[in-house]
Design an enzyme around this catalytic site. Structure first.
Site, PDB file in Angstrom:
ATOM      1  N   GLU A  14       0.822  -1.201   0.000  1.00  0.00           N
ATOM      2  CA  GLU A  14       0.000   0.000   0.000  1.00  0.00           C
ATOM      3  C   GLU A  14       0.862   1.261   0.000  1.00  0.00           C
ATOM      4  OE1 GLU A  14      -2.161  -3.446   1.409  1.00  0.00           O
ATOM      5  OE2 GLU A  14      -0.358  -2.489   2.210  1.00  0.00           O
TER       6      GLU A  14
ATOM      7  N   ARG B 171       8.817 -12.723   1.644  1.00  0.00           N
ATOM      8  CA  ARG B 171       7.935 -11.568   1.804  1.00  0.00           C
ATOM      9  C   ARG B 171       8.199 -10.821   3.110  1.00  0.00           C
ATOM     10  NH1 ARG B 171       4.918  -7.729  -0.677  1.00  0.00           N
ATOM     11  NH2 ARG B 171       3.192  -7.048   0.625  1.00  0.00           N
TER      12      ARG B 171
ATOM     13  N   LEU C 252       2.275  -6.996 -10.809  1.00  0.00           N
ATOM     14  CA  LEU C 252       2.620  -5.810 -11.595  1.00  0.00           C
ATOM     15  C   LEU C 252       4.079  -5.412 -11.431  1.00  0.00           C
ATOM     16  CD1 LEU C 252      -0.544  -3.598 -11.018  1.00  0.00           C
ATOM     17  CD2 LEU C 252       0.004  -5.056 -12.970  1.00  0.00           C
ATOM     18  N   GLU C 253       4.687  -5.805 -10.308  1.00  0.00           N
ATOM     19  CA  GLU C 253       6.092  -5.440 -10.112  1.00  0.00           C
ATOM     20  C   GLU C 253       6.973  -6.004 -11.226  1.00  0.00           C
ATOM     21  OE1 GLU C 253       6.930  -6.624  -6.075  1.00  0.00           O
ATOM     22  OE2 GLU C 253       6.342  -4.672  -5.289  1.00  0.00           O
TER      23      GLU C 253
ATOM     24  N   GLU D  87      13.773  -3.614  -2.418  1.00  0.00           N
ATOM     25  CA  GLU D  87      14.634  -3.817  -3.584  1.00  0.00           C
ATOM     26  C   GLU D  87      14.061  -4.806  -4.598  1.00  0.00           C
ATOM     27  OE1 GLU D  87      19.055  -2.920  -1.698  1.00  0.00           O
ATOM     28  OE2 GLU D  87      18.367  -5.006  -1.826  1.00  0.00           O
TER      29      GLU D  87
END
Length: 455
Positions: A64, A271, A342-343, A316
């Site tokens: 977010e 994560r 989307l990254e 990163e």
């Protein structure tokens, strides 16, 4: 009455869980950090803003914050008379927020008790509260309503998992959600769900997804270093945002893959930072050749084929995806809801995900519809990876389609800025009331009309 019951229930849950939380606070800095802010002690750098008004933006965690950081900075430039501040819930989100917008503009979101919320509202004097995604806290919304502070939701969504919970508490939400001035939803399905749980129909409009506007730099220092040290001709698998139980599957798959494609390396990015050491121990006992990013950068040796790189850092990964021959987006082999495809899409790399992607359903469905993403499970991941490494034309086409979709869906940040600035103008106009709920539907209609003209 319902708010009182909710507040008592929240107090009861915290009281029952007090021994657990005290233990966690005593043994983990993660739980100590920001504790007093959550309990109502407004940090001094917020008090230093004096009597000026603010725009309060809340973003829960890393994803977010990444989505909201451009919005926060643009709001600061376009409304210079207001101080824009950003709150987060998690420690990782807080650290990234400090990097993106400055430590003097960030703080931890308070616990949802009315007396705590009132302290923050008194200190911040917000002209507007902006919630990123769907962070509905009853006392926050109720206190803003009492004080005439408009609330807008940007990037609004209701996940498959949370939708039934909202419906079960519809009586509570039906009292509170009509006070929201505007919701910019990520998708048509999110619009439907938001209206179903109690947001007035004419306050919910399509806004798109801010994450389509997030652009990561290819030239981040670690990415530049990795690019220089990966042996020429090596194929790179970047497995990002992995969760408990996935690393074992991915390491096993990588071992199988090397039989067909020996010139490959694996970059593994868990994560959650608190799992870095556990994954390092897993690698230590796996028999694989591996390096830990935090130690490797101190003396960066060439990365030979067959190496596993543990990316034990925050912020990163998005840039490191630019190195990928294949990107695997984690949280999707296990039922964790998935993470953001989307990254890697922004770099035009072929993307693979597992079958669990509920938290990003609209994005993944769009990519699947455009034949821009492959789904795999534990049994099929090796064949799919092998095919993509051997069939370069197929892999390149997958990546090109993902990039095209990424580019075509941009613009949510600008739509959000237009809507939020108009809300602020309505509030400050002599004709507008403090909440100005009468005029908000006109804004929603205007945005809906704009969308229709673009289609």
């Amino acid at each position: 009455m319902l708010l009182a019951i909710y507040s008592f229930a929240l107090f009861l849950v915290l009281t029952i869980g007090l021994p657990y939380w005290l233990l966690r606070i005593a043994t983990s800095g993660k739980y100590r950090e920001g504790l007093w802010e959550r309990l109502g002690r407004v940090p001094g750098h917020l008090l230093a803003s004096g009597s000026g008004r603010s725009i309060w933006v809340h973003a829960v965690s890393v994803g977010e914050v990444l989505a909201a950081s451009r919005l926060v900075n643009e709001l600061g430039q376009r409304a210079p008379e207001l101080r824009v501040v950003l709150s987060t819930t998690t420690r990782t989100g807080q650290r990234l927020a400090q990097q993106r917008v400055g430590a003097n503009r960030t703080f931890y979101f308070p616990l949802d008790f009315a007396w705590i919320v009132r302290r923050y509202l008194a200190a911040l004097r917000p002209a507007l509260l902006v919630l990123i995604e769907t962070e509905f806290w009853p006392n926050v919304l109720a206190e803003c309503g009492k004080q005439g502070i408009p609330v807008a939701v940007v990037n609004g969504r209701v996940s498959d998992r949370s939708f039934p919970r909202y419906l079960r508490l519809r009586r509570l939400w039906s009292r509170i959600l009509p006070g929201i001035a505007l919701v910019l939803a990520q998708s048509e399905e999110d619009m439907r769900r938001l209206r179903k749980i109690g947001v007035p129909e004419d306050r919910v409009v399509f806004g798109g997804n801010l994450k389509f506007d997030v652009r990561a730099a290819k030239s981040a220092s670690v990415t530049t270093l990795l690019r220089a040290k990966i042996v020429k001709g090596t194929r790179v698998l970047v497995c990002g945002s992995t969760v408990e139980g996935e690393e074992e599957i991915l390491l096993s798959a990588f071992r199988e893959l090397r039989k067909a494609c020996p010139q490959s390396i694996l970059i593994l990015a868990p994560r959650h930072p608190e799992r870095f050491d556990r994954v390092a121990e897993l690698l230590r006992t796996s028999g694989e050749r591996w390096v830990r990013r935090s130690k490797w950068v101190q003396k960066p040796n060439p990365l030979k084929p067959g190496t596993v790189v543990l990316l034990d850092s925050i912020g990163e990964l998005a840039s490191v995806y630019s190195l990928a021959s294949i990107a695997f987006v984690g949280g999707s082999l296990r039922p964790s809801g998935g993470h953001n495809p989307l990254e890697p899409a922004q770099f035009g790399v072929p993307i693979v995900m597992g079958p669990h992607y509920e938290n990003f359903r609209a994005i993944v469905d769009r990519l699947l519809q455009g034949e821009a993403l492959k789904l795999a499970d534990q049994e099929t991941i090796v064949p799919i990876w092998t095919m993509l490494l051997r069939e370069e034309e197929t892999a390149n086409l997958l990546g090109v389609r993902a990039l095209e979709i990424f580019d075509s869906q941009s613009g949510a940040t600008e739509r959000a800025l237009t809507a939020l600035l108009q809300l602020l103008r309505q509030r400050s106009s002599p004709q507008g009331s403090s909440m100005n709920t009468e005029r908000t539907p006109g804004l929603a209609g205007h945005l809906a009309g704009e969308r229709g003209s673009q289609q």
